[in-house]
Design an enzyme around this catalytic site. Structure first.
Site, PDB file in Angstrom:
ATOM      1  N   ASP A 127       0.854  -1.196   0.000  1.00 54.70           N
ATOM      2  CA  ASP A 127       0.000   0.000   0.000  1.00 54.70           C
ATOM      3  C   ASP A 127       0.882   1.235   0.000  1.00 54.70           C
ATOM      4  OD1 ASP A 127      -2.468  -1.370   0.084  1.00 54.70           O
ATOM      5  OD2 ASP A 127      -2.341  -1.590   2.252  1.00 54.70           O
ATOM      6  N   ASP A 145      -6.966  -1.521  -4.638  1.00 57.67           N
ATOM      7  CA  ASP A 145      -8.041  -1.164  -3.709  1.00 57.67           C
ATOM      8  C   ASP A 145      -8.953  -0.109  -4.326  1.00 57.67           C
ATOM      9  OD1 ASP A 145      -6.821  -2.859  -1.834  1.00 57.67           O
ATOM     10  OD2 ASP A 145      -5.666  -1.210  -0.968  1.00 57.67           O
TER      11      ASP A 145
END
EC number: 3.4.23.36
Length: 167
Positions: A127, A145
């Site tokens: 991330d 995401d």
């Protein structure tokens, strides 16, 4: 002969949707490669007063759910992503003419498989997008995401249009 034509039509209608998923996967993986080569772990790179690049690793699911578990979650979430992709391919085959619905599913599948690749290759999800207001930070996320969230919003929009009869 008739069966062959229906299978060809089904396969032909599946191609654009798989293409969208592939594009999501490629962009997701390319950005993750770039970020891991350019940024140091957990060191924010300030872009704006409300956005940073911040390389972190997530062994869990959304919002780091189960990230501190003993390791079983890696394979559980990998399996869940693969099963979801199989279900989505089945839905795409059956509903290939519903553009908004299939676009949404394609984005979700591309995002899910992008994160599955991370889990298989790295044992965790990479991330790096960090939005914040003052000291309050939204959990960091990635392009996979983002594709999943956009796909989910498009599914809601598709259903609202279907219910209202404006499709």
């Amino acid at each position: 002969m008739a069966r062959s034509r229906s299978m060809q039509a089904s396969g032909a209608s599946l191609a654009p949707w798989l293409g969208i998923s592939l594009i999501v996967i490629l962009f997701d993986q390319l950005t993750k490669i770039a970020v891991t080569r350019v940024f140091s772990y957990a060191t924010p790179y300030v872009v704006t007063p409300f956005f940073n690049f911040l390389l972190i690793f997530n062994r869990g699911a959304a919002f780091s759910f189960l990230s501190s578990a003993s390791g079983w979650q890696r394979w559980a979430f990998t399996g869940l992503g693969v099963v979801a992709a199989c279900v989505i391919v089945s839905l795409l085959k059956r509903h290939g003419n519903q553009r908004l619905f299939c676009t949404a599913l394609s984005l979700i599948m591309g995002g899910a498989l992008g994160n599955v690749i991370d889990r298989i290759v790295h044992g965790r999800v990479i991330d790096f997008l960090d939005f914040h207001v003052g000291n309050w930070h939204w959990p960091a996320f990635n392009l996979a995401d983002s594709a999943i969230v956009i796909g989910a919003m498009l599914l809601v929009l598709d259903e609202l249009r279907r219910v209202r009869g404006t499709r």
